[in-house]
Structures are given as structure tokens and as C-alpha cells.
Scaffold this active site. Structure first.
Site, PDB file in Angstrom:
ATOM      1  N   ASP A  37       1.557 -12.520  -3.535  1.00  0.00           N
ATOM      2  CA  ASP A  37       2.306 -11.896  -4.625  1.00  0.00           C
ATOM      3  C   ASP A  37       2.408 -12.900  -5.760  1.00  0.00           C
ATOM      4  O   ASP A  37       2.284 -14.116  -5.549  1.00  0.00           O
ATOM      5  CB  ASP A  37       3.716 -11.509  -4.156  1.00  0.00           C
ATOM      6  CG  ASP A  37       4.319 -10.366  -4.968  1.00  0.00           C
ATOM      7  OD1 ASP A  37       4.447  -9.260  -4.419  1.00  0.00           O
ATOM      8  OD2 ASP A  37       4.639 -10.575  -6.148  1.00  0.00           O
ATOM      9  N   ASP A  60      -2.059 -13.673  -8.435  1.00  0.00           N
ATOM     10  CA  ASP A  60      -2.080 -12.733  -9.556  1.00  0.00           C
ATOM     11  C   ASP A  60      -3.357 -11.932  -9.406  1.00  0.00           C
ATOM     12  O   ASP A  60      -4.466 -12.478  -9.534  1.00  0.00           O
ATOM     13  CB  ASP A  60      -2.064 -13.499 -10.884  1.00  0.00           C
ATOM     14  CG  ASP A  60      -2.042 -12.573 -12.096  1.00  0.00           C
ATOM     15  OD1 ASP A  60      -2.275 -11.356 -11.925  1.00  0.00           O
ATOM     16  OD2 ASP A  60      -1.817 -13.070 -13.211  1.00  0.00           O
ATOM     17  N   VAL A  61      -3.253 -10.641  -9.132  1.00  0.00           N
ATOM     18  CA  VAL A  61      -4.425  -9.863  -8.751  1.00  0.00           C
ATOM     19  C   VAL A  61      -5.435  -9.674  -9.876  1.00  0.00           C
ATOM     20  O   VAL A  61      -6.565  -9.236  -9.619  1.00  0.00           O
ATOM     21  CB  VAL A  61      -4.010  -8.478  -8.192  1.00  0.00           C
ATOM     22  CG1 VAL A  61      -3.233  -8.635  -6.898  1.00  0.00           C
ATOM     23  CG2 VAL A  61      -3.239  -7.664  -9.220  1.00  0.00           C
ATOM     24  N   ASN A  87      -2.327  -3.553  -2.437  1.00  0.00           N
ATOM     25  CA  ASN A  87      -1.081  -2.849  -2.704  1.00  0.00           C
ATOM     26  C   ASN A  87      -0.473  -3.147  -4.072  1.00  0.00           C
ATOM     27  O   ASN A  87       0.284  -2.333  -4.589  1.00  0.00           O
ATOM     28  CB  ASN A  87      -0.064  -3.208  -1.613  1.00  0.00           C
ATOM     29  CG  ASN A  87       1.327  -2.738  -1.943  1.00  0.00           C
ATOM     30  OD1 ASN A  87       1.626  -1.539  -1.894  1.00  0.00           O
ATOM     31  ND2 ASN A  87       2.202  -3.675  -2.312  1.00  0.00           N
ATOM     32  N   TYR A 152      -0.265   4.523 -15.272  1.00  0.00           N
ATOM     33  CA  TYR A 152      -0.158   4.485 -13.809  1.00  0.00           C
ATOM     34  C   TYR A 152      -1.010   5.586 -13.182  1.00  0.00           C
ATOM     35  O   TYR A 152      -1.733   5.357 -12.201  1.00  0.00           O
ATOM     36  CB  TYR A 152       1.310   4.643 -13.424  1.00  0.00           C
ATOM     37  CG  TYR A 152       1.596   4.507 -11.949  1.00  0.00           C
ATOM     38  CD1 TYR A 152       1.732   3.241 -11.363  1.00  0.00           C
ATOM     39  CD2 TYR A 152       1.751   5.623 -11.140  1.00  0.00           C
ATOM     40  CE1 TYR A 152       2.004   3.110 -10.013  1.00  0.00           C
ATOM     41  CE2 TYR A 152       2.028   5.501  -9.786  1.00  0.00           C
ATOM     42  CZ  TYR A 152       2.154   4.241  -9.231  1.00  0.00           C
ATOM     43  OH  TYR A 152       2.421   4.116  -7.886  1.00  0.00           O
ATOM     44  N   LYS A 156      -4.203   4.979 -10.668  1.00  0.00           N
ATOM     45  CA  LYS A 156      -4.204   5.437  -9.284  1.00  0.00           C
ATOM     46  C   LYS A 156      -5.340   6.424  -9.006  1.00  0.00           C
ATOM     47  O   LYS A 156      -5.855   6.499  -7.892  1.00  0.00           O
ATOM     48  CB  LYS A 156      -2.844   6.053  -8.932  1.00  0.00           C
ATOM     49  CG  LYS A 156      -1.718   5.016  -8.888  1.00  0.00           C
ATOM     50  CD  LYS A 156      -2.032   3.857  -7.932  1.00  0.00           C
ATOM     51  CE  LYS A 156      -0.880   2.888  -7.789  1.00  0.00           C
ATOM     52  NZ  LYS A 156      -1.192   1.766  -6.858  1.00  0.00           N
ATOM     53  N   VAL A 185       8.765   7.194  -2.763  1.00  0.00           N
ATOM     54  CA  VAL A 185       9.373   6.428  -1.683  1.00  0.00           C
ATOM     55  C   VAL A 185      10.442   5.518  -2.277  1.00  0.00           C
ATOM     56  O   VAL A 185      10.296   4.996  -3.389  1.00  0.00           O
ATOM     57  CB  VAL A 185       8.308   5.595  -0.944  1.00  0.00           C
ATOM     58  CG1 VAL A 185       8.933   4.688   0.102  1.00  0.00           C
ATOM     59  CG2 VAL A 185       7.277   6.523  -0.300  1.00  0.00           C
ATOM     60  N   THR A 187      11.935   2.489  -3.243  1.00  0.00           N
ATOM     61  CA  THR A 187      11.575   1.085  -3.435  1.00  0.00           C
ATOM     62  C   THR A 187      12.149   0.621  -4.771  1.00  0.00           C
ATOM     63  O   THR A 187      12.568   1.439  -5.597  1.00  0.00           O
ATOM     64  CB  THR A 187      10.046   0.882  -3.467  1.00  0.00           C
ATOM     65  OG1 THR A 187       9.514   1.476  -4.669  1.00  0.00           O
ATOM     66  CG2 THR A 187       9.356   1.476  -2.252  1.00  0.00           C
ATOM     67  N   THR A 190      10.642   2.473  -7.766  1.00  0.00           N
ATOM     68  CA  THR A 190      11.007   3.874  -8.005  1.00  0.00           C
ATOM     69  C   THR A 190      12.494   4.039  -8.285  1.00  0.00           C
ATOM     70  O   THR A 190      13.001   5.165  -8.270  1.00  0.00           O
ATOM     71  CB  THR A 190      10.630   4.760  -6.798  1.00  0.00           C
ATOM     72  OG1 THR A 190      11.399   4.362  -5.656  1.00  0.00           O
ATOM     73  CG2 THR A 190       9.151   4.633  -6.478  1.00  0.00           C
TER      74      THR A 190
END
Length: 325
Positions: A37, A60-61, A87, A152, A156, A185, A187, A190
Site C-alpha cells: 500500500d 504506489d501502483v 485491489n 471510477y 472498473k 460494501v 468500507t 464507501t
């Protein structure tokens, strides 16, 4: 023997929310988990929850060199990598016409480009080990259209497309690639979304209801599964527009499930209908009813005057009556 004994799994965005739940679920089934992460301290804490064989790496992706360092860590510490859970993701809540180019590009960079970099980085090490499983995390926003989160949604959808392309390319090397599609979900990400979303259960899902899908796809139990979508959404994507259990309403950049509907609103509008809301909206008494034009219910000033907030958004039944009644 546990389902994932001997396997090494790397999870991006593993410091919180669904990512942390995936890490813990994988570890509980015997996997040695690498928690990654941008929040390095939080990732370290989650790794601590995953047992003595877990570790953490700052990642850092969108940085290709950071992915190289993460896979090198797997090689040096464990000698292999069997599972990648792509993820990491972010969301920017604005309507199309209010979304600037930089914000849109940033969301795509993390959610789509980061997924691409992750797959590309882990394949050589997986091939050395004779194969592996890549689990890319999409969303119900990646199978339908959601207002107010266009970046987003685009990202996705891209994740699902890349999954299928990668599954075809990597099959000869024993690398399986699948997508999980969570619904709304509970989290930190959200927190701004009130109500159940489109869930037919009338409530948000929990991280523990989605994590078992990742365990299944990481395990050899899913050996015949690749290039597929695995959905955990409480029935959200099963509903047609005419029976969807909630309607998303936008106010000040926030999406809220404020109104339950049982009919196709576009069809009702075309037939000259208006909406009569149940008691509870705008300070109405239990024996009141109120009719208003459809457009006003969805986005008009009445919503602002009602002070609808993410933490207190009413869930109201809606009926229909002909105009003039």
C-alpha cells in the site's frame, strides 16, 4: 492442511477496507501474504495481523519501479509468487460536467493503469513457479453505469476488459486471471454512500462476505476458472431498471440511495406520471402524501431543502399516481 498452504500472495491496497480483509482471509487459509500500500505504516499493521510469515512493502501502483521492487521482495524472501490481488483503487465523486481532466486521469491511472502494471510485473515470477492466479478487483460500477463517478466507472470497466485479454494471453503459462465484482460494501471508501445501494437485501455488504471469493480464486479449487467475473453484490446487478430496489440521487457530489423504486421511472415519465412519496420526506406527517414532478424528486431544490445527508438519508417507499389526482 489449509487451502492455501505454501502459496505466496501479494495484495495491493491492502492497508484498509476490502484489501485488508483479503489479506487476513488469505493468511487464515495458510498463505504467506505480502501486504502492499502507499500507506506503509498501515500496511505493516495489517501484515502483523496476518502472522509471522507475512510482510509488507510500500507500493504506489502507478510506479513501475515500485512494482519491480515488490516482486523482487517476493523473490528474495519467499522464492516465489503464486497470487496477485490487484485491489488498489480510488474514487473521485463528481458529475461528468464537473470532472476536470486531471481528476479523471488520476482515477484511471490508479484503477486501470495500476492494474495493468501489477499484472505485467508478477507474470515472470509466476511463470518461473509454473503458474499462478491473478485476481483483479472491479466493481458493479464496472458492469453498469453509475452517475457522479465517471472516472471510477471507466476504470472498473477497463479492469474487466484487461482481465479477459490477459486470461487469453497468459493461459499457456498456467496463469489464471479473473475479476471479482463487489457491490456496495461497508468500507472507508464507501463512507459517502448511504443506504443499501442496489442490494436486494436492503443493506450494504460486509468485507467478510466478499473476501471468500478471493480465497477461492487464489486456491486450486478454482483451477478451471479464468477470464471470468465473480460477483458479490447482494443481487444488485440482477435487477432490471423496472424493479431495481433503489435509485441513486446526487447531491453536492455525493451519491445517496434515497428512494426505493419499483417501476421504471423513465417509462412513468413518458406516460405522464408523477411521484407520490411516502411519509417522512420534507417533514411530512405519517398521514400525509405529497406529489411532485419526477425531475424534482431526483435532483430539484426540494432535496437540498430536506437537508439529505449521507449519514441520515431516508429510505422511502415510492408509489405512482396519474398527474392531477
Amino acid at each position: 492442511m489449509s487451502r492455501l498452504d505454501g502459496k505466496v500472495a501479494l495484495v495491493s491496497g491492502g492497508a484498509a477496507g476490502l484489501g485488508a480483509a483479503y489479506c487476513r482471509a488469505l493468511a487464515a487459509e495458510g498463505a504467506r501474504v505480502v501486504v502492499t500500500d502507499v500507506a506503509a505504516e498501515a500496511a505493516r499493521a495489517v501484515a502483523g495481523d496476518c502472522g509471522p510469515h507475512a510482510s509488507s512493502v510500500a507500493l504506489d501502483v502507478v510506479d513501475e519501479s515500485a512494482w519491480a521492487a515488490a516482486t523482487d521482495h517476493c523473490r528474495r524472501r519467499y522464492g516465489r509468487l503464486d497470487v496477485l490481488v490487484n485491489n488498489a483503487g480510488i474514487v473521485h465523486r463528481t458529475a461528468l460536467m464537473e470532472t476536470d481532466a486531471a481528476s479523471f486521469q488520476r482515477v484511471l491511472e490508479v484503477n486501470a493503469f495500476g492494474t495493468f502494471l501489477g499484472m505485467k510485473a508478477v507474470v515472470p515470477l509466476m511463470r518461473e513457479g509454473g503458474g499462478g492466479s491473478i485476481v483483479n478487483v472491479s466493481s458493479t460500477a464496472g458492469v453498469t453505469g453509475f452517475p457522479g463517478i465517471i472516472g471510477y466507472t471507466a476504470g472498473k470497466w477497463a479492469v474487466r476488459g484487461m482481465t479477459k485479454a490477459a486470461a487469453v494471453e497468459l493461459a499457456p503459462y498456467g496463469v489464471r486471471v479473473n475479476t471479482i465484482v463487489p457491490g456496495l460494501v461497508e468500507t472507508p471508501m464507501t463512507a459517502g454512500f448511504a443506504g443499501p445501494g442496489g442490494s436486494l437485501r436492503r443493506k450494504k455488504g460486509s468485507v467478510d462476505e466478499v473476501a471468500p471469493l478471493v480465497v477461492f480464486l487464489a486456491s486450486d479449487e478454482s483451477a478451471f476458472c479464468t477470464g471470468a467475473d465473480f460477483v458479490a453484490d447482494g443481487g444488485e446487478t440482477a435487477a432490471t431498471p423496472a424493479v431495481r430496489s433503489s435509485h441513486e440521487v446526487r447531491q453536492e457530489g455525493t451519491l445517496m440511495s434515497a428512494y426505493k423504486i419499483e417501476v421504471d421511472l423513465d417509462q412513468c415519465q413518458a406516460h405522464g406520471m408523477c411521484v407520490a412519496t411516502a411519509p417522512g420526506l420534507f417533514g411530512m406527517r405519517p398521514d400525509d402524501s405529497k406529489a411532485m414532478p419526477l425531475a424534482d424528486v431526483v435532483s430539484g431544490p426540494e432535496a437540498e431543502e430536506a437537508g439529505l445527508a449521507a449519514e441520515g438519508c431516508p429510505e422511502l417507499a415510492i408509489t405512482l399516481r396519474p398527474l392531477g389526482d
